[in-house]
Design a protein around this motif. Structure first.
Motif, PDB file in Angstrom:
ATOM      1  N   LEU A 230      -5.396   0.782  -3.921  1.00  0.00           N
ATOM      2  CA  LEU A 230      -5.683   0.100  -2.729  1.00  0.00           C
ATOM      3  C   LEU A 230      -6.996  -0.219  -2.518  1.00  0.00           C
ATOM      4  O   LEU A 230      -8.094   0.795  -3.413  1.00  0.00           O
ATOM      5  CB  LEU A 230      -5.444   0.752  -1.150  1.00  0.00           C
ATOM      6  N   LEU A 244      -8.374  -5.916   2.500  1.00  0.00           N
ATOM      7  CA  LEU A 244      -7.722  -4.470   2.060  1.00  0.00           C
ATOM      8  C   LEU A 244      -7.131  -5.450   0.913  1.00  0.00           C
ATOM      9  O   LEU A 244      -6.153  -6.266   1.214  1.00  0.00           O
ATOM     10  CB  LEU A 244      -7.194  -3.833   2.692  1.00  0.00           C
ATOM     11  N   VAL A 246      -4.421  -5.016  -1.371  1.00  0.00           N
ATOM     12  CA  VAL A 246      -2.430  -4.348  -1.741  1.00  0.00           C
ATOM     13  C   VAL A 246      -2.296  -4.419  -2.560  1.00  0.00           C
ATOM     14  O   VAL A 246      -1.302  -5.538  -3.632  1.00  0.00           O
ATOM     15  CB  VAL A 246      -2.234  -4.076  -0.394  1.00  0.00           C
ATOM     16  N   VAL A 257       0.943  -6.605   5.873  1.00  0.00           N
ATOM     17  CA  VAL A 257       0.431  -5.410   5.656  1.00  0.00           C
ATOM     18  C   VAL A 257       0.387  -4.585   6.755  1.00  0.00           C
ATOM     19  O   VAL A 257      -1.012  -5.705   7.868  1.00  0.00           O
ATOM     20  CB  VAL A 257      -1.016  -5.028   5.075  1.00  0.00           C
ATOM     21  N   ASN A 258       0.195  -3.560   7.264  1.00  0.00           N
ATOM     22  CA  ASN A 258       0.742  -2.787   7.932  1.00  0.00           C
ATOM     23  C   ASN A 258      -1.058  -1.720   8.439  1.00  0.00           C
ATOM     24  O   ASN A 258      -0.430  -1.196   6.902  1.00  0.00           O
ATOM     25  CB  ASN A 258       2.015  -2.634   9.107  1.00  0.00           C
ATOM     26  N   PHE A 259      -1.426  -1.180   9.661  1.00  0.00           N
ATOM     27  CA  PHE A 259      -2.373  -0.501   8.932  1.00  0.00           C
ATOM     28  C   PHE A 259      -2.573   0.592   9.863  1.00  0.00           C
ATOM     29  O   PHE A 259      -2.406   0.370  11.249  1.00  0.00           O
ATOM     30  CB  PHE A 259      -3.770  -1.202   9.140  1.00  0.00           C
ATOM     31  N   THR A 266      -1.660 -11.242   6.802  1.00  0.00           N
ATOM     32  CA  THR A 266      -1.518 -10.609   5.399  1.00  0.00           C
ATOM     33  C   THR A 266      -1.944 -12.968   4.854  1.00  0.00           C
ATOM     34  O   THR A 266      -1.267 -12.869   5.115  1.00  0.00           O
ATOM     35  CB  THR A 266      -0.815 -10.102   5.389  1.00  0.00           C
ATOM     36  N   VAL A 278      -8.548  -5.825   7.961  1.00  0.00           N
ATOM     37  CA  VAL A 278      -8.467  -4.774   8.848  1.00  0.00           C
ATOM     38  C   VAL A 278      -9.829  -5.381   9.704  1.00  0.00           C
ATOM     39  O   VAL A 278     -10.918  -5.270   9.813  1.00  0.00           O
ATOM     40  CB  VAL A 278      -9.161  -3.799   7.700  1.00  0.00           C
ATOM     41  N   SER A 290      -2.819   5.193   8.070  1.00  0.00           N
ATOM     42  CA  SER A 290      -1.647   4.859   6.806  1.00  0.00           C
ATOM     43  C   SER A 290      -1.302   3.541   6.664  1.00  0.00           C
ATOM     44  O   SER A 290      -1.505   3.074   6.807  1.00  0.00           O
ATOM     45  CB  SER A 290      -0.224   5.318   7.002  1.00  0.00           C
ATOM     46  N   VAL A 291      -0.849   3.229   5.420  1.00  0.00           N
ATOM     47  CA  VAL A 291      -1.158   1.625   4.964  1.00  0.00           C
ATOM     48  C   VAL A 291       1.012   1.758   4.680  1.00  0.00           C
ATOM     49  O   VAL A 291       0.819   2.026   3.144  1.00  0.00           O
ATOM     50  CB  VAL A 291      -2.025   1.393   3.566  1.00  0.00           C
ATOM     51  N   SER A 292       1.117   0.874   5.271  1.00  0.00           N
ATOM     52  CA  SER A 292       2.685   0.146   4.543  1.00  0.00           C
ATOM     53  C   SER A 292       2.868  -1.533   4.603  1.00  0.00           C
ATOM     54  O   SER A 292       1.479  -1.842   4.736  1.00  0.00           O
ATOM     55  CB  SER A 292       4.031   0.711   5.235  1.00  0.00           C
ATOM     56  N   CYS A 306      -5.889   4.838   3.122  1.00  0.00           N
ATOM     57  CA  CYS A 306      -7.166   4.256   3.711  1.00  0.00           C
ATOM     58  C   CYS A 306      -7.704   5.443   3.850  1.00  0.00           C
ATOM     59  O   CYS A 306      -7.247   5.988   5.632  1.00  0.00           O
ATOM     60  CB  CYS A 306      -7.156   3.431   3.625  1.00  0.00           C
TER      61      CYS A 306
END
Length: 672
Positions: A230, A244, A246, A257-259, A266, A278, A290-292, A306
């Protein structure tokens, strides 16, 4: 006396004599019967007890028993006898047991006996099927006495004993005929144990049955795979909104992107790069996010972290309040949020069971459900102690909840458990066949881009390896034939040549070429791989971008040399050692994990050293070189063999969980 009178008297006397003699010899006739009276059908090596009944035998002479045909008579007690069928019968045979009255040998009774071979389910290949197409297949059976009762064994999952599996989804086994029929609803190979009991009470079992179902379901969007890269890896709380970056594979236009589970605005760059905004509110206070990434219509990717915390000048660890955790035979561990409360949990391979430890958010843990999860052996390889080891987390059934796969060290299998989102799990209807053993490494990713998680299993001694198993979202898998065979202890995924297809880095010996070291296997995008470069040998590795050039690198442990070597990738699948490598660490490094432990935006490494019971922390300089952290190595338990990093007390600093095989503990090390 007249002549007439004398003649009359003589005739009268003769009549009296005849009448008298007739009364003295007129007894009811003897009769003989036998029980059972009807024909019998039995299997080989079985017995039939018979009893004769003789009526009107005033002499009590009894009976004689005779046998015509195979078998023998024994235990005769006059009016009873036992018939025993022969021990070896290859086809049905007829026998007759006859009983004869000794007082009147014209009086007999008999029982016809059919002797059948014992029932057997021979080794056989069952026809494959296709999703949505009607299927019918009879399980072959030889011998036995009809009628039969069929079933798929589904025994208790206790202490690692086998289960019988199941027939594919959408199919059923006819209990009377042994026919499997229906319409398959999902792809994959199901392994199961068929059991049949005949009329004589004899049972036959075959645990080597399987049905492969090919899928014709159109592929969905791929499941993205995130690199441990990241930009930035950490951000100070209160810094305000930031972009951010990715990187990974399998991104499509519209990917999000999920934070911490919240979708971000995104921007799609290409299939391997995304940028997300973000908001300031998401980083107002210290913590770890947690980033996914999710594509429309597919499951979310793996998680990377992150940190929201200020940089640390020094790194030091202390044991968590209830550390070490007592675990029976820990050999591997992994981190995920199994009960979806925002606190990282642990899943630990513990001998023949799995311990799921739910995090309390303060560095302490509690065993989910108060009990370990027993892991079964597959019916085709039912060694009674299926020691568990490598773990791969993921959503294998599109439930939206994280589960896990675990490799069985002594069985050619991986067990699949579906998460329920509350820290509990259900078993898949079948185990995955890893095509060899012992299974040392499992990697979960969507290798063919169809929207389902697949598995790559690496076996260390025998069998095709890596075994790439394509999943179909039901917990069942079909193996893909490879032209590569490598036995070794460790593997990891990433796109090493920048073509948008997932590759594998595999440590081991190539059986076909004889080369040994880190083998780069280049993915073809369909679950198959081609041999790429082979570089420095080692034992265990991890993948990340250690010099910040946007290209994936490798960190490789050598248990023999007590070193870690950083291999910098050039983006084409080739690697070269970084300056300063190899780096000396503790004795017999056995596991390695990457993360930004001091929150300076540069990836670091933590290494578990089996030989001296320590963890070495190497702080990254951002150019592929590393410096040993002050205070490192850190003492843990005896025999550290597995390591994972997460923020267990939610203070914005990465902590460590270390599995110690020798003393049966898991150490939780919290950053101070």
């Amino acid at each position: 006396m007249s002549r007439f009178f004398r003649c009359s008297m003589v005739l009268f006397a003769v009549a009296i004599a005849i009448l008298t003699n007739g009364c003295s010899s007129s007894h009811p006739p003897i009769s003989v019967s036998v029980s059972p009276s009807s024909a019998q059908a039995i299997d080989q090596s079985q017995t039939v007890a018979m009893t004769a009944t003789v009526t009107n035998d005033t002499t009590s002479k009894g009976v004689a028993w005779t046998l015509t045909g195979p078998g023998s008579l024994s235990s005769s007690t006059g009016l009873s006898v036992t018939y025993t069928s022969p021990t070896t019968v290859t086809s049905a045979q007829q026998a007759t047991v006859k009983v004869t009255s000794l007082a009147d040998q014209t009086k007999t009774a008999s029982v016809q006996i059919t002797v059948n071979p014992l029932p057997q389910i021979p080794f056989q290949s069952l026809n494959g099927g296709t999703v949505g197409t009607s299927y019918s297949q009879m399980i072959q059976l030889t011998g036995g006495t009809p009628p039969f009762q069929w079933s798929v064994y589904d025994g208790p999952i206790l202490t690692g004993w086998q289960v019988g599996g199941a027939v594919p989804d959408g199919l059923t086994l006819n209990a009377s005929t042994g026919a499997i029929s229906g319409t398959p609803t999902g792809g994959g190979t199901w392994y199961f144990e068929a059991t049949v009991t005949d009329a004589a009470g004899m049972t036959a079992v075959n645990g080597f049955l399987s049905i492969q179902v090919n899928s014709n379901v159109p592929a969905a969007n791929p499941i993205p795979f995130l690199n441990q890269t990241l930009v930035p890896t950490a951000i100070s709380p209160g810094s305000g909104a930031f972009a951010l970056k990715v990187s990974g594979t399998g991104f499509v236009s519209g990917a999000t992107v999920n934070f911490n589970g919240t979708p971000l605005t995104t921007t799609f760059a290409d299939s391997e790069h995304l940028t997300a905004l973000v908001p300031a509110a998401a980083i107002a206070t210290a913590g770890t996010a947690s980033v996914s990434v999710g594509n429309s219509g597919s499951s979310r990717s793996n998680v990377v972290y992150c940190q929201v915390a200020a940089p640390e000048a020094e790194v030091s660890f202390v044991n968590a309040p209830n550390s070490p955790l007592q675990v029976y035979g820990p050999s591997a561990l992994a981190v995920a949020d199994f009960n979806e409360d925002g606190k990282p949990d642990l899943v630990i391979s513990a001998n023949v069971r799995m311990d799921v430890m739910l995090g309390n958010g303060d560095g302490t843990f509690a065993l989910s459900g108060g009990a370990a999860i027993p892991i079964p052996s597959p019916p085709y390889d039912d060694f009674p102690s299926p020691y568990v080891s490598p773990i791969a987390t993921g959503d294998f059934n599109h439930s939206g909840h994280v589960g896990f796969a675990v490799g069985l060290f002594q069985n050619e299998a991986a067990a699949i458990l579906f998460g329920k989102g509350d820290g509990t799990f259900t078993y898949s209807g079948t185990l995955a066949n890893t095509q060899g053993q012992p299974t040392m490494s499992l990697t979960a990713a969507d290798f063919n881009g169809d929207g389902n998680l697949d598995l790559a299993a690496l076996n260390n001694i025998n069998g095709g390896s890596p075994a790439v198993l394509l999943g179909y979202g039901h917990g069942a898998f079909n193996a893909v034939e490879q032209n590569i065979e490598i036995t070794g202890p460790s593997s990891a995924a990433g796109d090493f040549n920048g073509d948008g297809k997932l590759d594998l880095a595999v440590i081991g010996a190539n059986v076909l070429t004889g080369s040994s070291g880190v083998n780069i296997l280049l993915g073809n995008g369909d679950g198959t791989f081609s041999q790429g470069a082979t570089t420095k040998s080692g034992d265990f590795l991890t993948v990340a971008d250690f010099n910040g050039d946007g290209k994936l690198d490798l960190a490789v442990c050598s248990s023999l040399n007590n070193t870690v070597t950083i291999l910098l990738g050039d983006g084409t699948g080739n690697f070269a050692a970084a300056p300063g490598s190899p780096i000396t660490v503790g004795l017999q490094p056995e596991a390695i994990v990457a993360g930004d432990f001091n929150n300076d935006g540069k990836l670091d490494l933590a290494i578990a050293n089996l030989g001296d019971g320590t963890v070495t922390l190497l702080l990254g300089n951002g150019d592929g070189t590393f410096t040993t952290a002050a205070g490192s190595p850190y003492a843990v338990g005896k025999g550290p063999i597995g390591i994972a990093a997460a923020d267990f007390n939610r203070d914005g600093k990465l902590d460590l969980a270390v599995a110690n095989l020798t003393d049966g503990t898991v150490s939780i090390l919290l950053q101070q």
